[in-house]
Design an enzyme around this catalytic site. Structure first.
Site, PDB file in Angstrom:
ATOM      1  N   SER A 135     -16.943  -0.610  -0.662  1.00 15.63           N
ATOM      2  CA  SER A 135     -17.663  -1.393  -1.654  1.00 15.63           C
ATOM      3  C   SER A 135     -16.822  -1.365  -2.924  1.00 15.63           C
ATOM      4  CB  SER A 135     -19.072  -0.827  -1.864  1.00 15.63           C
ATOM      5  OG  SER A 135     -19.793  -1.607  -2.802  1.00 15.63           O
ATOM      6  N   TYR A 149     -19.148 -12.166  -6.037  1.00 13.24           N
ATOM      7  CA  TYR A 149     -18.562 -10.926  -5.554  1.00 13.24           C
ATOM      8  C   TYR A 149     -19.598  -9.811  -5.618  1.00 13.24           C
ATOM      9  CZ  TYR A 149     -15.285  -7.006  -5.132  1.00 13.24           C
ATOM     10  OH  TYR A 149     -14.631  -5.869  -4.736  1.00 13.24           O
ATOM     11  N   LYS A 153     -21.405  -7.426  -2.631  1.00 10.07           N
ATOM     12  CA  LYS A 153     -21.327  -5.962  -2.637  1.00 10.07           C
ATOM     13  C   LYS A 153     -22.699  -5.306  -2.815  1.00 10.07           C
ATOM     14  CE  LYS A 153     -16.957  -5.627  -1.865  1.00 10.07           C
ATOM     15  NZ  LYS A 153     -16.486  -5.118  -0.545  1.00 10.07           N
TER      16      LYS A 153
END
Length: 280
Positions: A135, A149, A153
């Protein structure tokens, strides 16, 4: 040391390449995936059968399941699954195309989920194993200009946290790795895949990501080799860490984000209770 078999996605560069080199050098086996076989020809020539390689694009769900099954059948065991492959998509949300959004989520979120789903039957059959999910500190904190993004994550962190409780009864461990900035090719790759730079966002916080990613003076402090070693070593830690924080910047940013979230939560303790059904 017991020889283990590691399944690692994205071994052609970055952390995946460093982990693979380290593991092979110390006598362990790696089943690695890449989108470009030529990028690992040197490792294959040096280590032969101890490096099993397959071409894999994480946006292809059927190929993921076929590849994981083939790796297990040909190698007989998978001890550690490392979901490493992924990339960063940055820019204001408005400036991203539908195709960019879909590809980011398919690669960073759906793909790793499918890798785990494909591997779980074999890990259960073995009565154990370890899943390591790459991660970022951005799975706990956010910056403007990185919404998709972060979505990928934060999504994979929620999946893995829940999964850890689901599979612990089978002796399967789960660790989320949250690195800070590292001197890999991540930033240069991200800078070549930015969203459209909209005039409306110029001068706003969301536009700063363009400057950050393209400024060579903004070099991260993280040592990729040290980080890769820490990821490998976490497999031998008991109990397995749920999260592995790598980098002083990652620690600071996550600490600040969690402290702020906790303060905001605690400020609403009384008002939250006001929506409960009244007694009597």
């Amino acid at each position: 040391m017991t020889e283990r078999t590691w399944l690692i996605t994205g071994i052609n560069s970055g952390f995946g390449r460093l982990m693979t080199e380290t593991l092979l050098a110390r006598g362990e086996r790696v089943a690695g995936t890449t989108r470009n076989l030529a990028a690992v020809n040197d490792l294959k020539a040096q280590y032969g059968e101890r490096l099993w390689v397959a071409v894999l694009d994480l946006t292809d769900t059927d190929a993921i399941h076929t590849t994981v099954q083939r790796a297990y059948e040909e190698l007989g065991r998978i001890d550690v699954v490392v979901n490493n492959a992924g990339y960063g998509l940055f820019g204001a949300a408005e400036g991203l195309s539908n195709e960019q959004i879909r590809h980011q989520l398919d690669t960073n979120l759906v793909g790793p989920i499918q890798v785990v789903r494909a591997a779980l039957p074999f890990l259960r059959q073995q009565a154990g194993g370890h899943i390591i999910q790459l991660s970022t500190y951005g799975g706990q904190a956010t910056h403007p200009g990185a919404s998709l993004y972060h979505a990928s994550k934060w999504g994979i962190e929620g999946f893995m946290e829940s999964l850890a409780a689901e599979v612990s009864a089978f002796g399967i461990k789960v660790t989320l790795v949250e690195p800070g900035g590292a001197r890999t090719a991540f930033r240069s790759a991200a800078s070549s895949n930015l969203g459209l730079r909209l005039d409306a966002y110029k001068g706003t916080p969301a536009d700063m990501v363009h400057t950050v990613l393209t400024d060579p003076a903004r070099e991260p402090n993280g040592d990729p080799a040290k980080m890769a070693a820490a990821m490998i070593n976490c497999v031998d830690i008991e109990p397995a860490p749920r999260r592995l924080i790598l980098g002083s910047d990652a620690y600071r940013i996550i600490h600040d984000a969690l402290s702020q979230r906790l303060a905001e939560l605690e400020a609403q303790e009384e008002t939250a209770a006001q929506t409960d059904i009244s007694a009597g």
